[in-house]
Design an enzyme around this catalytic site. Structure first.
Site, short mmCIF file in Angstrom:
data_model
loop_
_atom_site.label_atom_id
_atom_site.label_comp_id
_atom_site.label_asym_id
_atom_site.label_seq_id
_atom_site.Cartn_x
_atom_site.Cartn_y
_atom_site.Cartn_z
N ASN A 113 83.77 27.53 -49.43
CA ASN A 113 82.50 28.17 -49.10
C ASN A 113 82.07 29.02 -50.28
O ASN A 113 82.85 29.83 -50.79
CB ASN A 113 82.65 29.09 -47.87
CG ASN A 113 82.63 28.32 -46.58
OD1 ASN A 113 82.21 27.16 -46.52
ND2 ASN A 113 83.07 28.97 -45.51
N ARG A 149 84.43 22.39 -43.98
CA ARG A 149 85.49 22.35 -44.99
C ARG A 149 86.71 21.56 -44.50
O ARG A 149 87.24 20.72 -45.24
CB ARG A 149 85.90 23.77 -45.38
CG ARG A 149 84.88 24.50 -46.24
CD ARG A 149 85.32 25.93 -46.50
NE ARG A 149 85.46 26.67 -45.26
CZ ARG A 149 86.04 27.86 -45.15
NH1 ARG A 149 86.59 28.43 -46.21
NH2 ARG A 149 86.10 28.48 -43.98
#
Length: 781
Positions: free
Chosen positions: A39, A21
């Protein structure tokens, strides 16, 4: 706004817990895109808006990511609808979302501490100076602390440690390498060491002092407790062996750095790359056995170092590995010597993960406990590999590798479990074209080990979202794994022959769905004819096989007792070998061997063989290796599985000799290796005082020639020209090398396991490969 597009991107693979990320955030921000990354369950989702060319650049970057631990397996790009992607607000990291699994989920393995964190560890000006739990988005614990997905701190064992302001600032800073690093910690807010009533640096110094004084300590590592002592002290190593009830099996040795490893063993480029990889496995290396040469001393400017002989008895190889955590680095800096770092358990038991459990199990072994307050969620032992040329071959797939998935060449029509074998146990969970091999459990002999297997299975099933609808298991009804499979609530149970699973594991790892010749050499496995197999040549594909060759059968006097007593196995071969036409060694030829045995035991064993009392017969390559080791005096009794074969390989060393006499015969439609001429020649060599090493080398050459001849006959009869080598005997580097050379001389394609162990630890993967192919074939009908 013209020319702008909006896309929803779903990314599957090892993309949680690896800095993915933050990587997407940095890339998208640099490209000036709007949107977010999050996520979601076990994968990552990206919503992005911007110029078409720039969005395509982001997608390309996602397919080939920069984070060193990330593995992107599948990317789905679709249109983003409505106003889900705010325009002109930049790119953000959104909170994770948990929802029912709608795609493959992957649990990231642990990774050794990275160089950037090590620099901080030993920098007096850094706030994490000498902090044992330093880590970042590129390193540290993952599988051992994840309690649930999606991967966020609140779903790990680190949720017990609220971030201090300094760590919270790093966690929220996109430019920091600890941006969304879930195990993030520092001395102000993270876990702390304890030793008795001491904490922190005092605890560490007490542990260092205990080892320096010759003691044995228990250290809480990443995936469980480890027993640690001075590897250069004969007294300390001997005492550890006595307390751990491990009289002979070599210990793994952790060294401070690569320079130290080079003073203890010969290390090439491939060995170096494996040692320093993020997994930091134990690597079996050719030991130097003497002090380093003077030239090496000048180059490294370090003193010579030598391991105590008790570290690796009976083998020329040393199992070395580099420190995996900051705590290990601190211990090695404090002691400045190689350390035994071995599993924190008693022989046959699972490694301890809980502090109370460790004190109960290891209280009589350890002189002290260096522990901490970060709980270990999942039990993971150290991985073990060895290197052959430019290839690394996995012997134990655990910390650093498991439970990352492997591909299946035939996708599973149903979600599957592979129950594994009895020894070196693993299980496998499979869905679609992915198979997750669980961590090494060990030998399913004790109630504690069996319970550890059940707990590990339940945990990985929950994390991956795989709920098995079918289970594949071994034919042997006495295996605890088979009994477990019979109690699993599933729609289908599929029995898979042991040696078919061995060679299917090799084929599946190499994405081979076509027919092949499988050579499976191991100790024992239940055959489909009610006998015990172990030296088998099969013509197979993933869905089926037919047996075309084998080793001759010999009795195992006393069953399991013969496995523990190579001399007893030798007597079984001398007095009960299957009659195939070649004369067995005569009593006078065997006298140099039998005269050194206890007369009463010899008489008892011979009577058992003659009467067929408790003497199951097996066509086993592994048991023949045991028998030859017994004949050559390389060990009358063994304390661990494979010990006699290790001694035989070590005795052969690098000697090159011709083969001993051997014979193939045709029996019941199979080509059968009759070792009677080989055994007679060995006994003659012993009587003539031929060097044991020379005879051991000649036996290896013989088995390699026999294997090549068996395969040659199969191919001449129309078998495929691809050969898969599986089974624990192919952990023997010399045997594997010689067999590969002779088969390639026949212009055959030769495959063996790399990521999947060729020993019984690979059985569960082979089972699901076979079951997937069988179910797919049924579906096609």
């Amino acid at each position: 706004m013209s020319g702008r597009i909006a896309r929803r991107i779903r990314v599957f693979g090892r993309v949680q817990g690896v800095g993915f990320r933050p990587y997407v955030h940095r890339t998208a921000t640099a490209l000036g895109l709007d949107g977010w990354v999050s996520n979601v369950d076990g994968h990552v989702e990206v919503s992005v808006c911007g110029p078409a060319e720039t969005v395509r650049a982001l997608v390309a970057g996602i397919r080939a990511p920069v984070p060193p631990l990330a593995v992107v397996r599948h990317v789905v790009v679709g249109d983003e609808h409505g106003d889900r992607t705010p325009v002109g607000r930049g790119f953000t990291v959104r909170p994770s979302r948990a929802r029912p699994c709608d795609g493959p989920r992957e649990v990231p393995p642990d990774a050794a501490v990275c160089d950037a964190c090590l620099r901080e560890l030993f920098d007096p000006a850094d706030r994490r100076y000498r902090y044992p739990f330093v880590n970042c988005a590129d390193c540290g614990p993952r599988a051992t602390l994840i309690e649930d997905l999606p991967y966020d701190r609140v779903r790990t064992t680190m949720r017990r440690f609220p971030l201090c302001p300094a760590c919270a600032a790093e966690y929220a800073d996109p430019a920091d390498r600890r941006f969304h690093a879930e195990p993030l910690a520092c001395p102000a807010c993270g876990p702390h060491l304890t030793w008795s009533d001491l904490t922190g640096e005092k605890a560490l110094r007490a542990a260092v002092a205990a080892v320096a004084a010759g003691g044995v300590i228990a250290v809480k590592g990443l995936g469980g407790f480890q027993l640690v002592c001075d590897a250069t002290s004969a007294e300390a190593v001997s005492e550890l062996r006595r307390r751990k009830h491990r009289p002979d099996k070599p210990f793994a040795v952790m060294v401070r750095d690569l320079a130290t490893a080079r003073r203890l063993a010969y290390i090439g480029r491939t060995e170096r790359d494996v040692l320093t990889s993020p997994a930091h496995p134990v690597v079996l290396l050719r030991a130097r056995g003497v002090h380093e040469p003077a030239g090496d001393r000048r180059r490294t400017r370090a003193r010579a170092v030598r391991l105590a002989p008790q570290v690796q008895p009976g083998t020329r190889r040393a199992g070395l590995f580099l420190p995996t955590t900051a705590l290990h680095h601190l211990l090695l800096r404090g002691l400045d010597r190689p350390l035994i770092v071995t599993s924190g358990n008693l022989a046959g038991e699972p490694i301890a993960v809980d502090d109370d459990e460790a004190r109960r199990a290891l209280g009589a072994v350890a002189d002290g406990f260096l522990t901490h307050d970060r709980p270990i969620h999942a039990r993971y032992d150290d991985s073990v590999v060895h290197v052959l040329g430019r290839r690394s071959l996995t012997l134990r797939r655990a910390r650093g590798y498991a439970p990352a998935p492997l591909a299946l060449p035939v996708p599973a029509p149903l979600s599957l479990a592979g129950a594994g074998a009895q020894l070196k146990h693993t299980f496998t969970l499979a869905e679609h074209d992915r198979a997750h091999i669980g961590t090494h459990t060990g030998d399913l002999a004790s109630a504690a080990t069996h319970e550890a297997f059940r707990a590990s299975f339940a945990d990985l099933s929950r994390l991956t979202g795989i709920r098995p609808r079918a289970v594949a298991h071994d034919l042997h009804p006495g295996y605890l794994s088979t009994q477990w499979a019979r109690g699993l609530p599933v729609e289908r149970r599929i029995a898979v022959q042991h040696h078919h699973a061995h060679v299917a594991a090799v084929a599946a790892e190499h994405a081979l769905a076509e027919p092949f010749v499988g050579v499976a050499y191991d100790g024992l496995g239940a055959g489909d004819d009610g006998t015990l197999w172990g030296g088998e040549v099969l013509v197979a594909d993933l869905a089926g096989y037919r047996r075309v060759g084998r080793f001759a059968r010999a009795p195992l006097p006393g069953g399991e007792a013969a496995v523990r007593r190579p001399t007893r196995m030798a007597l079984g071969y001398l007095h009960g070998l299957e009659a195939l036409g070649a004369p067995r060694p005569a009593a006078w030829q065997a006298r140099p061997f039998t005269d050194r045995l206890d007369a009463r035991e010899t008489e008892t064993v011979c009577r058992m063989v003659e009467r067929g009392v408790n003497c199951p017969r097996a066509s086993s390559a592994g048991r023949l290796f045991d028998a030859v080791a017994g004949l050559l005096g390389l060990g009358d009794t063994v304390s661990y599985e494979g010990q006699a074969a290790v001694a035989l390989e070590s005795a052969a060393g690098g000697l090159r000799t011709g083969a001993l006499p051997w014979r193939l015969t045709r029996t019941d439609g199979l080509w059968v290796y009759d070792p009677a001429p080989t055994l007679t020649a060995l006994l003659e060599g012993v009587a003539d005082d031929v060097a044991v090493g020379r005879l051991a080398a000649a036996f290896h050459s013989t088995v390699a020639e026999v294997t090549a001849a068996l395969v040659e006959r199969a191919v001449a009869a129309g078998a495929p020209r691809t050969v898969c080598l599986g089974g624990g005997c192919f952990q023997n580097r010399r045997l594997l090398t010689d067999v590969e050379r002779l088969l390639r001389a026949q212009d055959l394609r030769v495959l063996t396991g790399h990521a999947v162990p060729v020993n019984d630890a690979g059985i569960s993967y082979g089972q699901v490969a076979v079951a997937s192919a069988l179910l797919a074939r049924e579906k096609e009908r």
